[in-house]
Scaffold this motif. Structure first.
Motif, PDB file in Angstrom:
ATOM      1  N   UNK A 172       0.688  -1.281  -0.009  1.00  0.00           N
ATOM      2  CA  UNK A 172      -0.082  -0.069  -0.058  1.00  0.00           C
ATOM      3  C   UNK A 172       0.734   1.344  -0.065  1.00  0.00           C
ATOM      4  N   UNK A 173       1.656   1.517  -0.885  1.00  0.00           N
ATOM      5  CA  UNK A 173       2.812   2.637  -0.969  1.00  0.00           C
ATOM      6  C   UNK A 173       2.254   3.165  -2.220  1.00  0.00           C
ATOM      7  N   UNK A 174       2.420   4.383  -2.493  1.00  0.00           N
ATOM      8  CA  UNK A 174       2.412   5.270  -3.671  1.00  0.00           C
ATOM      9  C   UNK A 174       3.402   5.994  -3.910  1.00  0.00           C
ATOM     10  N   UNK A 175       4.040   6.308  -5.164  1.00  0.00           N
ATOM     11  CA  UNK A 175       5.071   6.982  -5.457  1.00  0.00           C
ATOM     12  C   UNK A 175       4.796   8.447  -5.961  1.00  0.00           C
ATOM     13  N   UNK A 176       5.537   9.188  -5.102  1.00  0.00           N
ATOM     14  CA  UNK A 176       5.599  10.726  -5.473  1.00  0.00           C
ATOM     15  C   UNK A 176       6.932  10.956  -6.460  1.00  0.00           C
ATOM     16  N   UNK A 177       6.955  11.308  -7.669  1.00  0.00           N
ATOM     17  CA  UNK A 177       8.077  11.247  -8.333  1.00  0.00           C
ATOM     18  C   UNK A 177       8.682  13.066  -8.411  1.00  0.00           C
ATOM     19  N   UNK A 178       9.936  13.351  -8.171  1.00  0.00           N
ATOM     20  CA  UNK A 178      10.158  14.653  -8.542  1.00  0.00           C
ATOM     21  C   UNK A 178      10.555  14.733  -9.934  1.00  0.00           C
ATOM     22  N   UNK A 179       9.502  15.364 -10.734  1.00  0.00           N
ATOM     23  CA  UNK A 179       9.693  15.415 -12.091  1.00  0.00           C
ATOM     24  C   UNK A 179      11.206  16.029 -12.477  1.00  0.00           C
ATOM     25  N   UNK A 180      11.801  15.446 -13.331  1.00  0.00           N
ATOM     26  CA  UNK A 180      13.082  15.761 -13.726  1.00  0.00           C
ATOM     27  C   UNK A 180      13.284  15.654 -15.184  1.00  0.00           C
ATOM     28  N   UNK A 181      14.383  15.702 -15.674  1.00  0.00           N
ATOM     29  CA  UNK A 181      15.581  15.303 -14.912  1.00  0.00           C
ATOM     30  C   UNK A 181      16.205  16.184 -14.022  1.00  0.00           C
ATOM     31  N   UNK A 182      16.811  15.678 -12.874  1.00  0.00           N
ATOM     32  CA  UNK A 182      17.457  16.462 -12.104  1.00  0.00           C
ATOM     33  C   UNK A 182      19.154  16.502 -12.315  1.00  0.00           C
ATOM     34  N   UNK A 183      19.627  17.542 -12.367  1.00  0.00           N
ATOM     35  CA  UNK A 183      21.200  17.509 -12.521  1.00  0.00           C
ATOM     36  C   UNK A 183      21.969  16.775 -11.251  1.00  0.00           C
ATOM     37  N   UNK A 184      22.935  16.414 -11.334  1.00  0.00           N
ATOM     38  CA  UNK A 184      23.790  15.661 -10.263  1.00  0.00           C
ATOM     39  C   UNK A 184      24.305  16.871  -9.279  1.00  0.00           C
ATOM     40  N   UNK A 185      24.283  18.174  -9.733  1.00  0.00           N
ATOM     41  CA  UNK A 185      24.845  19.222  -8.939  1.00  0.00           C
ATOM     42  C   UNK A 185      23.751  19.828  -8.134  1.00  0.00           C
TER      43      UNK A 185
END
Length: 128
Positions: free
Chosen positions: A61-74
């Protein structure tokens, strides 16, 4: 700087703990969303709850919140900030990172509380 956009995925997920030497089901690799982590001590699989896996233990019973990316490694502090907001709201998380972005899993029954806390803190939250 504006805060990230988070997308709530509708798929309900389960987190499985398997024997470190367990075989990974081939059908798992065909799913649109899954995560596999392995160390010398453990093997974990996160996948849709509808996919059956023989495991030692399961958290459902988990749901995922995605950080909309792409995210830079910096970029720094993204997970710390989001997890801090959710910790202050007393919401437990399970976090996963990929090459391009981060995912924060919250229990399905706390998803609306998580969304409200994040919105109140200035995050843009959208549903899938």
């Amino acid at each position: 700087m504006s805060k990230q956009t988070l997308q709530l995925h509708s798929t309900v997920l389960s987190i499985h703990s398997l024997d470190v030497d367990a075989d990974i089901p081939a059908a798992l690799l065909k799913l649109p969303l899954f995560f596999i982590s392995k160390t010398q001590d453990e093997l974990s699989i996160v996948c849709p709850s509808s996919f059956e896996i023989e495991s030692l233990d399961t958290e459902s019973d988990w749901q995922a919140l995605e950080v909309v990316g792409p995210l830079g490694f910096s970029l720094t502090g993204i997970m710390a900030n989001i997890s801090g907001v959710l910790a202050r709201a007393k919401i437990s998380i399970f976090s996963i990172s990929t090459y391009d972005t981060d995912y924060i899993l919250v229990k399905k029954q706390t998803a609306s509380l998580a969304l409200n806390a994040l919105k109140k803190d200035g995050y843009n939250v959208v549903a899938q």
